[in-house]
Scaffold this active site. Structure first.
Site, mmCIF file in Angstrom:
data_model
loop_
_atom_site.group_PDB
_atom_site.id
_atom_site.type_symbol
_atom_site.label_atom_id
_atom_site.label_comp_id
_atom_site.label_asym_id
_atom_site.label_seq_id
_atom_site.Cartn_x
_atom_site.Cartn_y
_atom_site.Cartn_z
ATOM 1 N N ARG A 119 -11.543 1.368 -9.309
ATOM 2 C CA ARG A 119 -10.613 2.449 -9.698
ATOM 3 C C ARG A 119 -10.888 2.900 -11.137
ATOM 4 N NH1 ARG A 119 -5.105 2.079 -6.384
ATOM 5 N NH2 ARG A 119 -6.093 1.391 -4.462
ATOM 6 N N ASP A 150 0.822 -1.213 0.000
ATOM 7 C CA ASP A 150 0.000 0.000 0.000
ATOM 8 C C ASP A 150 0.857 1.264 0.000
ATOM 9 O OD1 ASP A 150 -2.309 1.438 0.026
ATOM 10 O OD2 ASP A 150 -2.821 1.026 2.114
ATOM 11 N N ASN A 163 1.396 3.361 -2.859
ATOM 12 C CA ASN A 163 2.007 3.764 -4.135
ATOM 13 C C ASN A 163 1.484 5.125 -4.605
ATOM 14 O OD1 ASN A 163 3.136 1.238 -4.094
ATOM 15 N ND2 ASN A 163 1.746 0.349 -5.601
ATOM 16 N N GLU A 176 0.282 -12.796 12.840
ATOM 17 C CA GLU A 176 0.682 -11.546 13.502
ATOM 18 C C GLU A 176 0.568 -10.407 12.485
ATOM 19 O OE1 GLU A 176 1.556 -11.197 16.723
ATOM 20 O OE2 GLU A 176 1.212 -13.329 17.031
ATOM 21 N N ARG A 230 -5.615 -1.957 8.471
ATOM 22 C CA ARG A 230 -6.765 -2.811 8.130
ATOM 23 C C ARG A 230 -6.286 -4.040 7.372
ATOM 24 N NH1 ARG A 230 -8.309 2.199 6.580
ATOM 25 N NH2 ARG A 230 -7.490 1.913 4.475
ATOM 26 N N LEU A 231 -7.122 -5.086 7.394
ATOM 27 C CA LEU A 231 -6.811 -6.310 6.655
ATOM 28 C C LEU A 231 -7.308 -6.217 5.206
ATOM 29 C CD1 LEU A 231 -5.388 -8.943 7.210
ATOM 30 C CD2 LEU A 231 -7.515 -9.881 8.116
ATOM 31 N N GLU A 240 -11.868 -5.425 -4.994
ATOM 32 C CA GLU A 240 -12.443 -4.074 -4.872
ATOM 33 C C GLU A 240 -11.733 -3.064 -5.787
ATOM 34 O OE1 GLU A 240 -11.752 -6.028 -2.055
ATOM 35 O OE2 GLU A 240 -13.881 -6.547 -2.052
ATOM 36 N N ASN A 241 -10.548 -3.432 -6.281
ATOM 37 C CA ASN A 241 -9.787 -2.478 -7.095
ATOM 38 C C ASN A 241 -10.432 -2.192 -8.456
ATOM 39 O OD1 ASN A 241 -6.509 -3.498 -5.855
ATOM 40 N ND2 ASN A 241 -7.806 -1.809 -5.202
ATOM 41 N N TRP A 279 2.860 7.966 -2.509
ATOM 42 C CA TRP A 279 4.285 8.154 -2.825
ATOM 43 C C TRP A 279 4.412 9.048 -4.058
ATOM 44 C CZ3 TRP A 279 7.527 7.327 -6.933
ATOM 45 C CH2 TRP A 279 8.906 7.269 -6.668
HETATM 46 C C1 FPP Z 1 -2.023 0.126 -3.287
HETATM 47 O O1 FPP Z 1 -1.528 1.425 -3.412
HETATM 48 C C2 FPP Z 1 -1.484 -0.647 -4.365
HETATM 49 C C3 FPP Z 1 -2.236 -1.292 -5.296
HETATM 50 C C4 FPP Z 1 -3.698 -1.315 -5.326
HETATM 51 C C5 FPP Z 1 -1.571 -2.018 -6.360
HETATM 52 C C6 FPP Z 1 -0.306 -2.696 -5.973
HETATM 53 C C7 FPP Z 1 0.380 -2.947 -7.202
HETATM 54 C C8 FPP Z 1 1.690 -2.913 -7.442
HETATM 55 C C9 FPP Z 1 2.743 -2.774 -6.438
HETATM 56 C C10 FPP Z 1 2.124 -3.013 -8.836
HETATM 57 C C11 FPP Z 1 1.502 -4.085 -9.643
HETATM 58 C C12 FPP Z 1 1.975 -5.418 -9.254
HETATM 59 C C13 FPP Z 1 2.549 -6.285 -10.083
HETATM 60 C C14 FPP Z 1 2.872 -7.635 -9.598
HETATM 61 C C15 FPP Z 1 2.882 -5.941 -11.460
HETATM 62 P P1 FPP Z 1 -2.583 2.598 -3.626
HETATM 63 O O2 FPP Z 1 -2.688 2.855 -5.086
HETATM 64 O O3 FPP Z 1 -3.877 2.247 -2.968
HETATM 65 O O4 FPP Z 1 -1.857 3.746 -2.896
HETATM 66 P P2 FPP Z 1 -2.539 4.935 -2.060
HETATM 67 O O5 FPP Z 1 -3.321 4.279 -0.940
HETATM 68 O O6 FPP Z 1 -1.364 5.702 -1.568
HETATM 69 O O7 FPP Z 1 -3.400 5.699 -3.030
#
Ligand code: FPP
Length: 245
Positions: free
Chosen positions: A76, A25, A27, A212, A199-200, A72-73, A30
């Site tokens: 987006r 979580d 990205n 854990e 959260r889970l 749930e994604n 960041w």
């Molecule tokens: C959560 O960060 C991340 C995701 C929903 C996607 C995770 C995906 C990757 C690391 C890349 C794709 C994976 C592979 C294996 C190619 P967020 O976008 O919810 O971040 P935020 O909460 O800061 O908005």
């Protein structure tokens, strides 16, 4: 500061959890902090995944399960979903180009039948290319949700009852475990969630009964092997009683 003096010390240590699960979580945050598009955060997130998977293999972790795309994604924006699919294809493309350099075994957990055909083909390819990898088993959760997994397992078991293969009173916890995507693997010892959330989020609901939980404020793209060391050190200070005393 590294937790272990050297690779040999870590591999000989009972302190290394055999199964680590991570909710990757942070990205988006960041990228936002840097004035970059969200995709830049996901791209960095993949680099972190590669680094952490390699490190886990080096220190003797046997299974690493990462949450890459949840049920749930799909809420987006389409553009972000499409870009995540592209990123997944690029990640898999590297295995095709460079080979299985880290000697990992990739397994995808979740219902990928909703993914575009070309992505499904890439997923099948990466599992085939890496099937003999011995360093670590990397489970990538894609279109995964703990409730969806439980529903899928219950349907499979209900079919068996309907077909007369089993009766309802023969259903056991063991039977459910053997139908889960993670069949044959130990439950996660620790679930790590960076980015400050606690959260889970529908991750490994069945498997996490005694896991854990560890969280950190570091955003996933910034997550380093040293952060994993901290999680493992904390894990080793916990007393796991599994309901006993
Ligand atoms: C959560 O960060 C991340 C995701 C929903 C996607 C995770 C995906 C990757 C690391 C890349 C794709 C994976 C592979 C294996 C190619 P967020 O976008 O919810 O971040 P935020 O909460 O800061 O908005």
């Amino acid at each position: 500061m590294k937790l272990f003096k050297d690779k040999e010390e870590s591999l000989n240590s009972a302190a290394v959890p055999s199964h680590i699960a991570i909710i990757m979580d942070g990205n988006g945050r960041w990228a936002k902090k840097r004035g970059l598009p969200r995709m830049a955060g996901h791209t960095e997130g993949v680099k972190t995944l590669k680094r952490i998977a390699r490190y886990c293999g080096e220190i003797g972790v046997k299974y690493l399960t990462v949450y890459a795309f949840s049920t749930e994604n799909w809420k987006r924006p389409k553009e972000e979903i499409d870009n995540l699919m592209k990123l997944l294809k690029l990640y898999i493309g590297d295995f095709k180009k460079d080979g299985n350099v880290d000697n990992i075994c990739v397994k995808v957990i979740g219902d990928v039948s909703r993914f575009p055909d070309d992505v499904q083909k890439e997923i099948a390819d990466v599992m085939e290319i890496t099937k003999d990898g011995t360093s670590i088993c990397l489970n990538i959760a894609l279109n995964y949700g703990g409730r969806a997994e439980l529903t899928y397992v219950m349907r499979k078991i209900a079919e068996k009852v309907k077909n007369g293969e089993i009766t309802a009173d023969m259903i056991t916890e063991q039977m459910l475990s053997e139908e889960m995507y993670t069949a044959g693997m130990p439950d996660p010892d620790i679930i790590i969630r960076p980015s400050g959330e606690q959260r889970l989020s529908n991750f490994l609901l069945w498997q996490a009964a005694y896991t854990e939980f560890w969280y950190s404020d570091v955003l996933w793209p910034d997550f380093k092997p040293e952060d994993l060391d901290k999680a493992i050190a904390d894990y080793n200070n916990r007393e796991r009683r599994y309901g006993g005393i």
